[in-house]
Design a protein around this motif. Sequence first.
Motif, short mmCIF file in Angstrom:
data_model
loop_
_atom_site.label_atom_id
_atom_site.label_comp_id
_atom_site.label_asym_id
_atom_site.label_seq_id
_atom_site.Cartn_x
_atom_site.Cartn_y
_atom_site.Cartn_z
N CYS A 176 0.75 -1.17 0.06
CA CYS A 176 -0.12 0.16 -0.18
C CYS A 176 0.95 1.31 -0.11
O CYS A 176 1.92 1.37 0.89
CB CYS A 176 -1.02 -0.13 1.36
SG CYS A 176 -2.21 -1.21 1.14
N ALA A 177 0.46 2.32 -0.77
CA ALA A 177 1.17 3.39 -0.94
C ALA A 177 0.95 4.44 0.32
O ALA A 177 -0.28 4.29 0.86
CB ALA A 177 0.78 4.22 -2.04
N THR A 178 1.93 5.11 0.85
CA THR A 178 1.89 5.78 2.08
C THR A 178 2.47 7.16 1.67
O THR A 178 3.41 7.34 0.85
CB THR A 178 2.56 5.29 3.31
OG1 THR A 178 3.82 5.00 3.14
CG2 THR A 178 1.98 4.05 3.62
N LEU A 179 2.17 8.27 2.64
CA LEU A 179 2.79 9.32 2.48
C LEU A 179 3.48 9.77 3.94
O LEU A 179 2.97 9.58 4.84
CB LEU A 179 1.94 10.67 2.52
CG LEU A 179 1.26 10.55 0.94
CD1 LEU A 179 0.08 11.75 1.05
CD2 LEU A 179 2.20 10.97 -0.01
N VAL A 180 5.06 9.81 3.74
CA VAL A 180 5.57 10.02 5.14
C VAL A 180 5.86 11.62 5.27
O VAL A 180 6.67 12.10 4.35
CB VAL A 180 6.95 9.33 5.15
CG1 VAL A 180 7.55 9.46 6.37
CG2 VAL A 180 7.05 7.80 4.72
N HIS A 181 5.41 12.17 6.17
CA HIS A 181 5.58 13.63 6.58
C HIS A 181 6.80 13.73 7.42
O HIS A 181 6.90 13.18 8.38
CB HIS A 181 4.28 14.12 7.09
CG HIS A 181 3.12 14.16 6.10
ND1 HIS A 181 2.04 12.96 6.33
CD2 HIS A 181 2.74 14.79 5.20
CE1 HIS A 181 1.25 13.21 5.12
NE2 HIS A 181 1.57 14.42 4.62
N THR A 182 7.55 14.83 7.00
CA THR A 182 8.86 14.99 7.67
C THR A 182 9.01 16.58 7.94
O THR A 182 8.79 17.36 6.86
CB THR A 182 10.32 14.37 7.24
OG1 THR A 182 10.36 15.09 5.91
CG2 THR A 182 10.08 12.93 6.68
#
Length: 191
Positions: A60-66
């Motif tokens: 599954c695609a994710t968005l990692v916020h940094t």
Amino acid sequence: MDLSRRDFLKTSGSAFTGTALGSLAGVGASLAPTLAQAQELRIKHAKAIPSVCPYCSVGCATLVHTVEGKIVNIEGDPRSPHNEGALCPKGAAIYQLHVNPNRPTKVLHRARGATEWEVWGLDRAIDRVAMLIKKTRDETFVERLKNGKVANVTTAIFALGGATLDNEWNHIQQKLMRGLGIVAIENQARI
């Protein structure tokens, strides 16, 4: 007046909601700024980096916020046609994989014949694994078969991959294992 159960629940729910909101408005409370702040708080100034969930072979695609190189939030990527931003419970907990204070950062090692575990740092453990791989390969490497045919193999090491590995890791693992002369390469998803 004939009141059905559904109408009663609708009327009661509306009355309760209206009373609650009226009470908040009566004391001058406004929920609008609170809701706006809650939506902006973690990821307002964050850089979103696309990634993949590490748990199962679904990918599954994710968005990692940094923010300044530190992970502040991980969520499903709504642009993905695969999972459309949804994550399973394990995927939804990916953030904890990175920030959990109980995450192991040391390795327990018990030397041959010892009765107690010894705590090792990751660098020491990785060096030990590399040394043992090299030692085993050097001792069991077959450059040529008895008939003179070039083999360049070692049959004393077996490589087992996992279903959570992405294509990039699988490519690197294959190159490393084949470069070492390892023939027995398998994946846990196939076993």
